[in-house]
Design a protein around this motif. Sequence first.
Motif, PDB file in Angstrom:
ATOM      1  N   GLY A  22       0.758  -1.236   0.000  1.00  0.00           N
ATOM      2  CA  GLY A  22       0.000   0.000   0.000  1.00  0.00           C
ATOM      3  C   GLY A  22       0.792   1.290   0.000  1.00  0.00           C
ATOM      4  N   THR A  23       2.084   1.240   0.244  1.00  0.00           N
ATOM      5  CA  THR A  23       2.876   2.474   0.220  1.00  0.00           C
ATOM      6  C   THR A  23       3.703   2.605  -1.057  1.00  0.00           C
ATOM      7  OG1 THR A  23       4.641   1.398   1.476  1.00  0.00           O
ATOM      8  CG2 THR A  23       3.004   2.654   2.746  1.00  0.00           C
ATOM      9  N   LEU A  28      -0.416   2.149  -5.765  1.00  0.00           N
ATOM     10  CA  LEU A  28      -1.475   3.135  -5.549  1.00  0.00           C
ATOM     11  C   LEU A  28      -2.030   3.665  -6.868  1.00  0.00           C
ATOM     12  CD1 LEU A  28       0.115   4.960  -2.513  1.00  0.00           C
ATOM     13  CD2 LEU A  28      -1.970   3.556  -2.491  1.00  0.00           C
ATOM     14  N   VAL A  45      -6.391  -1.640  -0.020  1.00  0.00           N
ATOM     15  CA  VAL A  45      -4.963  -1.345   0.013  1.00  0.00           C
ATOM     16  C   VAL A  45      -4.505  -1.619   1.438  1.00  0.00           C
ATOM     17  CG1 VAL A  45      -3.216   0.441  -0.261  1.00  0.00           C
ATOM     18  CG2 VAL A  45      -5.200   0.403  -1.769  1.00  0.00           C
ATOM     19  N   GLY A  47      -1.752  -1.540   4.553  1.00  0.00           N
ATOM     20  CA  GLY A  47      -0.619  -0.780   5.073  1.00  0.00           C
ATOM     21  C   GLY A  47      -1.053   0.151   6.188  1.00  0.00           C
ATOM     22  N   VAL A  52       0.167   5.117   4.121  1.00  0.00           N
ATOM     23  CA  VAL A  52      -0.519   5.006   2.831  1.00  0.00           C
ATOM     24  C   VAL A  52      -0.993   6.383   2.371  1.00  0.00           C
ATOM     25  CG1 VAL A  52      -2.534   4.041   1.638  1.00  0.00           C
ATOM     26  CG2 VAL A  52      -1.173   2.585   3.151  1.00  0.00           C
ATOM     27  N   ARG A  53      -1.543   7.173   3.304  1.00  0.00           N
ATOM     28  CA  ARG A  53      -2.001   8.529   2.945  1.00  0.00           C
ATOM     29  C   ARG A  53      -0.844   9.388   2.425  1.00  0.00           C
ATOM     30  NH1 ARG A  53      -5.972   7.764   6.854  1.00  0.00           N
ATOM     31  NH2 ARG A  53      -4.683   8.308   8.638  1.00  0.00           N
ATOM     32  N   LEU A  63      -7.414   8.700  -2.522  1.00  0.00           N
ATOM     33  CA  LEU A  63      -7.757   7.409  -1.928  1.00  0.00           C
ATOM     34  C   LEU A  63      -9.256   7.146  -1.845  1.00  0.00           C
ATOM     35  CD1 LEU A  63      -5.158   7.208   0.998  1.00  0.00           C
ATOM     36  CD2 LEU A  63      -5.175   5.880  -1.117  1.00  0.00           C
ATOM     37  N   VAL A  68      -8.501   1.361   2.924  1.00  0.00           N
ATOM     38  CA  VAL A  68      -7.158   1.187   3.474  1.00  0.00           C
ATOM     39  C   VAL A  68      -7.306   0.409   4.771  1.00  0.00           C
ATOM     40  CG1 VAL A  68      -5.109   2.340   4.361  1.00  0.00           C
ATOM     41  CG2 VAL A  68      -6.356   3.328   2.430  1.00  0.00           C
ATOM     42  N   ASP A  70      -5.089  -1.530   7.819  1.00  0.00           N
ATOM     43  CA  ASP A  70      -3.802  -1.763   8.473  1.00  0.00           C
ATOM     44  C   ASP A  70      -3.857  -3.139   9.127  1.00  0.00           C
ATOM     45  OD1 ASP A  70      -1.497  -1.865   9.988  1.00  0.00           O
ATOM     46  OD2 ASP A  70      -1.724   0.155  10.802  1.00  0.00           O
TER      47      ASP A  70
END
Length: 158
Positions: A22-23, A28, A45, A47, A52-53, A63, A68, A70
């Motif tokens: 995700g990073t 992305l 995604v 992470g 990620v943001r 996004l 997302v 984690d």
Amino acid sequence: MFLDTIRWRASSLKKTIVLPEGTDARVLKAAAQARERKTAGRLIVLGNADAVRVAARDAGVNLSGLDVIDPKTDPRRAGLSSILYTRRRAKGMTEEEASRAVDDPFLYGALLLAGGLSGAPLKALAQQMMGEFHAAAAGRLALIGAGGVASGADAYAR
């Protein structure tokens, strides 16, 4: 033309796609493209949400429309760890090892999809699609398909 057919087939299935890196800016951007093309019913995604943001901002990716998750804080973590332990205890995995193993975002993603997009339920379809793609690519691309491999015979069939 062939890729358009693949995209159409993928979008009509409305499945979930999990992207474990995700990073990574490339991941992305691909997720954003898949969202825009409506390639999947849901895009996840994996992470750390803050990381990620930041990566999405740096890559110029919005996004919205992407989930997302984690793996370290996801409330499903314990349940997924339990699934892994149940599947691997006969091979000697302990509950503690299973809990640590789900830190791997690739494994976490696979566990999120367990029984949905992975493994035996899609083996025949995956092999058929690899065969069709191989024929259409006419040797111009190297194709690697490792999903659904449980034996030497499965690997040979790929």
